[in-house]
Design an enzyme around this catalytic site. Structure first.
Site, PDB file in Angstrom:
ATOM      1  N   ARG A 156       0.376  -1.570   0.257  1.00 29.41           N
ATOM      2  CA  ARG A 156      -0.200  -0.208  -0.532  1.00 29.41           C
ATOM      3  C   ARG A 156       0.630   1.038   0.278  1.00 29.41           C
ATOM      4  NH1 ARG A 156      -2.191  -3.452  -1.982  1.00 29.41           N
ATOM      5  NH2 ARG A 156      -4.485  -4.237  -0.929  1.00 29.41           N
TER       6      ARG A 156
ATOM      7  N   SER B 121     -11.351  -0.780   2.295  1.00 34.58           N
ATOM      8  CA  SER B 121     -10.644  -1.069   3.351  1.00 34.58           C
ATOM      9  C   SER B 121     -10.022  -0.010   4.399  1.00 34.58           C
ATOM     10  CB  SER B 121      -9.486  -2.494   3.323  1.00 34.58           C
ATOM     11  OG  SER B 121      -9.194  -3.132   3.755  1.00 34.58           O
TER      12      SER B 121
ATOM     13  N   GLU C  91      -4.704   1.794   6.187  1.00 36.45           N
ATOM     14  CA  GLU C  91      -5.318   2.308   4.485  1.00 36.45           C
ATOM     15  C   GLU C  91      -5.028   3.308   4.297  1.00 36.45           C
ATOM     16  OE1 GLU C  91      -6.544  -0.386   1.744  1.00 36.45           O
ATOM     17  OE2 GLU C  91      -5.680  -1.348   2.748  1.00 36.45           O
TER      18      GLU C  91
END
Length: 300
Positions: A172, A222, A292
């Site tokens: 990420r 998410s 995230e």
């Protein structure tokens, strides 16, 4: 910042003043942008960034605001959305995509060209620019796996082509997060594949996504990165807080890694609930959850 002057400076560009960003974020929360700009091509992006630099106006790129929370005070300066820059071109096994194109659409363009490698992306709602920015991934695949290069506009007005090695991809993460540049377009290298096999895999992944994720509610996707050795959703379940309601936001009863907007939630509801989850998981399991989702903007 003299907003009217800026609108006169760019008569051909769509510029909205004091525009509520809740109209664009996937959480349906967020305060106003002083100016929200929709450039149609890279030349307009260059002109806009150069103008902001000369006038000392802060600017920020949002992608398509899917994995993002904008605080209720909004964002000062110019917010740039590249949604009108959405061309997808296929040349043999290379797909070149404008930054504002959707990752989902790109995966289906690959399917139409019988190219394999982007099946994992068929359910990721972000833009290409945002996906590259955060090395988006799902179901075992990441942007890093198929990325070749991208053209990036930097705050000083220069444009550089960055290769896969330049990007320093990790989970990420990409170097763009530290460089404050704008991804203008991206090239992916795929492989020839069998159309029915590609289509079948995409259908299977779509079914998994629709059966497990709370797509019936607004959300930012998410919320947390996966902590090493753990699954975020299970930690939240084991902590006994799945389903917790905080203002108008709720830890999804369908997937504990998601926070959904069930009743006119504010960005503050989201941010406070995220902090509460982090505190509970740290206290109960001594695990630090990192977000995230990007959280930007000012408090109200």
């Amino acid at each position: 910042m003299k907003k009217e002057k800026m609108i006169k400076e760019f008569p051909e560009m769509a510029l909205l003043m004091d525009e509520p960003l809740m109209n664009y974020t996937f959480t349906q929360t967020g305060g106003p942008a002083d100016i929200l700009a929709f450039p149609k091509n890279r030349e307009e992006v260059e002109q806009l960034v150069n103008y902001c630099r000369e006038q000392e106006i802060p600017w920020l790129v949002l992608g398509n605001a899917s994995n993002l929370i904008v605080r209720d005070g909004g964002i000062r300066g110019v917010v740039i959305m590249l949604l009108e820059m959405n061309q997808i071109q296929v040349n043999d096994t290379i797909i070149e995509v404008d930054a504002g194109a959707r990752l989902i659409d790109t995966s289906y363009a690959a399917l139409d060209a019988s190219l394999t490698g982007l099946e994992f992306a068929c359910g990721i709602p972000g833009s290409i620019g945002g996906a590259v920015f955060m090395n988006a991934g799902a179901y075992g695949g990441e942007i890093n796996d198929v990325f070749t290069s991208c053209d990036v506009l930097f705050p000083d007005g220069s444009i550089r082509t960055l290769t896969r090695e330049d990007m320093h991809f990790s989970y990420r993460h990409s170097i763009i997060q530290e460089m404050e540049g704008i991804v203008l377009n991206t090239r992916f290298t795929l492989e020839k594949g069998e159309p029915l096999s590609i289509k079948t895999q995409m259908e299977e992944l779509t079914y998994l996504r629709e059966s497990k994720q709370p797509l019936e509610y607004p959300s930012c996707g998410s919320v947390f990165k996966r902590p090493e050795g753990h699954f975020t959703g299970k930690l939240i379940q084991d902590a006994g807080i799945q389903g917790l309601i905080w203002g108008g936001a709720q830890i999804s009863e369908k997937h504990a890694g998601f926070i959904v907007n069930i009743n006119h939630a504010t960005a503050t509801d989201y941010v406070e609930l995220i902090a509460h989850i982090q505190a509970v998981i740290k206290e109960k399991f001594d695990v630090s959850l990192e977000t995230e989702v990007r959280i930007i903007g000012e408090e109200k």
